[in-house]
Design a protein around this motif. Structure first.
Motif, PDB file in Angstrom:
ATOM      1  N   TYR A  36       0.843  -1.179   0.000  1.00  0.00           N
ATOM      2  CA  TYR A  36       0.000   0.000   0.000  1.00  0.00           C
ATOM      3  C   TYR A  36       0.884   1.237   0.000  1.00  0.00           C
ATOM      4  N   LYS A  38       0.892   5.467   0.826  1.00  0.00           N
ATOM      5  CA  LYS A  38       0.145   6.455   1.601  1.00  0.00           C
ATOM      6  C   LYS A  38       0.776   7.834   1.455  1.00  0.00           C
ATOM      7  N   ALA A  41      -1.962  12.922   5.011  1.00  0.00           N
ATOM      8  CA  ALA A  41      -3.353  13.313   5.212  1.00  0.00           C
ATOM      9  C   ALA A  41      -4.343  12.502   4.365  1.00  0.00           C
ATOM     10  N   GLU A  42      -3.900  11.373   3.847  1.00  0.00           N
ATOM     11  CA  GLU A  42      -4.792  10.478   3.115  1.00  0.00           C
ATOM     12  C   GLU A  42      -4.674   9.074   3.676  1.00  0.00           C
ATOM     13  N   GLY A  43      -5.664   8.235   3.363  1.00  0.00           N
ATOM     14  CA  GLY A  43      -5.553   6.840   3.748  1.00  0.00           C
ATOM     15  C   GLY A  43      -4.671   6.073   2.779  1.00  0.00           C
ATOM     16  N   PRO A  44      -4.163   4.917   3.199  1.00  0.00           N
ATOM     17  CA  PRO A  44      -3.361   4.084   2.291  1.00  0.00           C
ATOM     18  C   PRO A  44      -4.187   3.629   1.094  1.00  0.00           C
ATOM     19  N   PHE A  46      -4.155   0.792  -2.238  1.00  0.00           N
ATOM     20  CA  PHE A  46      -3.568  -0.451  -2.718  1.00  0.00           C
ATOM     21  C   PHE A  46      -2.682  -0.200  -3.931  1.00  0.00           C
ATOM     22  N   PHE A  89       3.566   0.730   2.787  1.00  0.00           N
ATOM     23  CA  PHE A  89       3.305  -0.307   3.785  1.00  0.00           C
ATOM     24  C   PHE A  89       3.244  -1.665   3.112  1.00  0.00           C
TER      25      PHE A  89
ATOM     26  N   ARG B   9     -12.522  14.506  10.753  1.00  0.00           N
ATOM     27  CA  ARG B   9     -11.172  14.346  10.230  1.00  0.00           C
ATOM     28  C   ARG B   9     -10.135  14.639  11.303  1.00  0.00           C
ATOM     29  N   PHE B  91      -7.883   4.812  11.165  1.00  0.00           N
ATOM     30  CA  PHE B  91      -8.392   4.573   9.815  1.00  0.00           C
ATOM     31  C   PHE B  91      -9.489   3.528   9.831  1.00  0.00           C
ATOM     32  N   GLU B 104      -8.283  -6.737  -1.329  1.00  0.00           N
ATOM     33  CA  GLU B 104      -7.934  -5.329  -1.255  1.00  0.00           C
ATOM     34  C   GLU B 104      -8.857  -4.621  -0.283  1.00  0.00           C
ATOM     35  N   GLN B 105      -8.272  -3.850   0.597  1.00  0.00           N
ATOM     36  CA  GLN B 105      -9.050  -3.040   1.526  1.00  0.00           C
ATOM     37  C   GLN B 105      -8.947  -1.583   1.087  1.00  0.00           C
ATOM     38  N   PHE B 107      -9.276   2.261   2.116  1.00  0.00           N
ATOM     39  CA  PHE B 107      -9.157   3.044   3.333  1.00  0.00           C
ATOM     40  C   PHE B 107      -9.826   4.409   3.212  1.00  0.00           C
ATOM     41  N   GLY B 108     -10.363   4.854   4.348  1.00  0.00           N
ATOM     42  CA  GLY B 108     -10.825   6.229   4.450  1.00  0.00           C
ATOM     43  C   GLY B 108      -9.644   7.151   4.725  1.00  0.00           C
ATOM     44  N   PRO B 109      -9.911   8.465   4.823  1.00  0.00           N
ATOM     45  CA  PRO B 109      -8.834   9.439   5.002  1.00  0.00           C
ATOM     46  C   PRO B 109      -8.297   9.513   6.427  1.00  0.00           C
ATOM     47  N   GLY B 110      -8.999   8.859   7.361  1.00  0.00           N
ATOM     48  CA  GLY B 110      -8.508   8.833   8.734  1.00  0.00           C
ATOM     49  C   GLY B 110      -9.079   9.940   9.612  1.00  0.00           C
ATOM     50  N   ARG B 112      -7.641  12.095  12.797  1.00  0.00           N
ATOM     51  CA  ARG B 112      -6.471  12.380  13.641  1.00  0.00           C
ATOM     52  C   ARG B 112      -6.961  12.792  15.007  1.00  0.00           C
TER      53      ARG B 112
END
Lengths: 113, 116
Positions: A36, A38, A41-44, A46, A89, B9, B91, B104-105, B107-110, B112
């Motif tokens: 992955y 990254k 400020a964003e998610g990982p 694929f 990752f 966020r 996340f 495959e997963q 992901f959202g932006p997380g 903090r």
């Protein structure tokens, strides 16, 4: 107990050259692996995956190599581009582990223009 | 454009306060995961659901953390009471629940979280 290890926290590579990111694992039950990428400020997201029945998988500039006997995999990026600067990752899963993935700690790749 | 969304966020709170993080998985995905990113451990799996049923929450501190899926469009992660050591990026990810290298997963932006 870190079952997936990325021992290099950071790596700097000149633009146009090859970037090689490494990952080691300890659990022999892992039978597929994913990388992955990254950005801050964003998610990982694929990037590429490989099954344990293969030793190489290629997708454009990205190639993943798997050495099962050494429990080691690597991601090659060639040629490296500035947009490849990110944290990478490594993740591993097992068909016996349902959909669970075990992630490494990440390697920050910086491409130098 | 199907994406995993997470709110808030950013969250700054004081020690002892309750924190609730929300996630909307991609429509049609039947697995949902909660991860925490720390410098030392990378991405740690806290909990995951398949078809809204909790399958594994072994990575979660049970005394203060709880994860639920009230319906297929909402997953929540709650911390009560919060502590400074909970400061991290959380996340949420969702997937189709396919095995093997197609697992495959997304992901959202997380979120903090900072606990003072």
């Amino acid at each position: 107990d870190q079952q997936v290890k990325q021992n290099s926290p950071s790596l700097s590579v000149q633009e146009g050259r090859i970037s090689i990111l490494n990952c080691d694992y300890t659990n022999s039950m892992f039978d597929y692996f994913l990388w992955y990428k990254k950005y801050p400020a964003e998610g990982p997201t694929f990037l590429i995956s490989i099954s344990s029945i293969k030793d190489k998988n290629e997708d454009g500039r990205f190639t993943v190599f798997l050495n099962k006997s050494a429990k080691h995999l690597s991601l090659h990026i060639v040629p490296s581009q500035p947009g490849d600067s990110a944290v990478y990752f490594c993740a591993a899963g097992s068909i016996f582990g349902n959909e669970k993935l075990t992630f490494g700690t990440g390697t920050r790749l910086t491409i130098i223009p | 454009d199907a994406r995993v969304t997470q709110t808030p966020r950013h969250k700054v709170t004081e020690m002892g306060q309750e924190v609730t993080m929300r996630c909307q998985p991609i429509l049609g995905h039947n697995t949902v995961f909660w991860y925490r990113q720390t410098m030392m451990q990378g991405l740690e799996l806290l909990a995951y659901f398949r078809n809204r049923a909790p399958l594994d929450d072994s990575g979660m501190p049970k005394d203060r953390f709880s994860a639920e899926m009230p319906d297929a469009t909402l997953a929540t992660l709650k911390i009560q009471p919060s502590e400074p050591r909970d400061s991290a990026v959380y996340f949420c990810a969702s997937g189709l629940g396919e095995g093997g290298q197609d697992n495959e997963q997304f992901f959202g932006p997380g979120t903090r979280l900072t606990v003072l």
